[in-house]
Design an enzyme around this catalytic site. Structure first.
Site, short mmCIF file in Angstrom:
data_model
loop_
_atom_site.label_atom_id
_atom_site.label_comp_id
_atom_site.label_asym_id
_atom_site.label_seq_id
_atom_site.Cartn_x
_atom_site.Cartn_y
_atom_site.Cartn_z
N CYS A 73 0.83 -1.20 0.00
CA CYS A 73 0.00 0.00 0.00
C CYS A 73 0.87 1.25 0.00
O CYS A 73 1.75 1.40 0.85
CB CYS A 73 -0.90 -0.01 1.22
SG CYS A 73 -1.90 1.48 1.40
N GLU A 74 0.62 2.13 -0.93
CA GLU A 74 1.42 3.36 -1.00
C GLU A 74 1.08 4.33 0.13
O GLU A 74 1.86 5.22 0.42
CB GLU A 74 1.26 4.04 -2.36
CG GLU A 74 -0.09 4.63 -2.62
CD GLU A 74 -0.19 5.23 -4.01
OE1 GLU A 74 -0.88 6.25 -4.13
OE2 GLU A 74 0.39 4.69 -4.97
N HIS A 75 -0.05 4.14 0.79
CA HIS A 75 -0.42 5.03 1.89
C HIS A 75 0.27 4.67 3.19
O HIS A 75 0.64 5.54 3.97
CB HIS A 75 -1.93 5.02 2.11
CG HIS A 75 -2.69 5.67 1.02
ND1 HIS A 75 -3.82 5.11 0.46
CD2 HIS A 75 -2.50 6.83 0.36
CE1 HIS A 75 -4.27 5.90 -0.47
NE2 HIS A 75 -3.50 6.95 -0.56
N HIS A 76 0.40 3.36 3.45
CA HIS A 76 0.88 2.92 4.76
C HIS A 76 2.15 2.08 4.70
O HIS A 76 2.68 1.69 5.74
CB HIS A 76 -0.21 2.12 5.47
CG HIS A 76 -1.49 2.88 5.63
ND1 HIS A 76 -2.59 2.62 4.84
CD2 HIS A 76 -1.82 3.90 6.44
CE1 HIS A 76 -3.56 3.45 5.19
NE2 HIS A 76 -3.12 4.24 6.15
N GLN B 267 -5.34 -0.59 -4.25
CA GLN B 267 -6.15 -1.62 -4.89
C GLN B 267 -6.91 -1.07 -6.10
O GLN B 267 -6.97 -1.73 -7.14
CB GLN B 267 -7.12 -2.21 -3.86
CG GLN B 267 -7.98 -3.33 -4.41
CD GLN B 267 -8.73 -4.05 -3.32
OE1 GLN B 267 -8.28 -4.13 -2.19
NE2 GLN B 267 -9.90 -4.56 -3.65
N HIS C 252 -6.22 -6.00 3.66
CA HIS C 252 -5.21 -4.96 3.83
C HIS C 252 -4.68 -5.00 5.25
O HIS C 252 -5.45 -4.84 6.20
CB HIS C 252 -5.81 -3.59 3.53
CG HIS C 252 -6.20 -3.43 2.10
ND1 HIS C 252 -5.51 -2.61 1.25
CD2 HIS C 252 -7.19 -4.00 1.37
CE1 HIS C 252 -6.07 -2.68 0.04
NE2 HIS C 252 -7.08 -3.51 0.09
N CYS D 25 -3.04 -2.86 6.77
CA CYS D 25 -3.18 -1.58 7.47
C CYS D 25 -4.44 -1.55 8.32
O CYS D 25 -4.45 -0.97 9.40
CB CYS D 25 -3.15 -0.40 6.50
SG CYS D 25 -4.38 -0.46 5.21
#
Length: 121
Positions: free
Chosen positions: A7-10, A48, A76, A78
């Protein structure tokens, strides 16, 4: 097709299954190539939703089919390790191109086939 991504966010992993359908026009693609396509877009930092869009758009570009359907079902980490700490949640996303965008019956048939496949695993 099973996939793993970050995940590019977390910067935490997510993993799941991709389900792909298409209505061929003149060209077809082998199942192993579909697996490679899924893994190509899943191997980088991403989300995703972007994976599904990239798969659908690339199939349209490569095959020029009458329609493309992509459904992703993923867990996920996260959501399991931070924030809400939801241990059993899944994220479902679907992407439609061509005839699948316009025909509710086609979408229903595709999602029913996905459901049958998920219930057998």
């Amino acid at each position: 097709m099973e996939f793993f991504a970050l995940c590019e966010h977390h910067a935490l992993p997510f993993h799941g299954h991709a389900y792909i359908g298409y209505i061929a026009h003149e060209n077809i693609i082998g199942i192993s190539k579909l697996t490679r396509l899924v893994r190509l877009f899943a191997r980088r930092f991403t989300v995703q939703e972007r994976i599904g869009v990239e798969i659908a758009d690339e199939l349209v570009r490569l095959l020029q089919p009458h329609g493309v359907a992509v459904h992703l079902n993923a867990t996920h980490l996260c959501t399991q390790m931070r924030g809400v700490r939801e241990g059993h949640s899944r994220t479902l996303t679907s992407f439609w191109r061509g005839n699948y965008e316009d025909d509710t019956q086609l979408r229903t048939e595709f999602l029913q086939a996905v459901q049958v496949n998920q219930n057998t695993h």
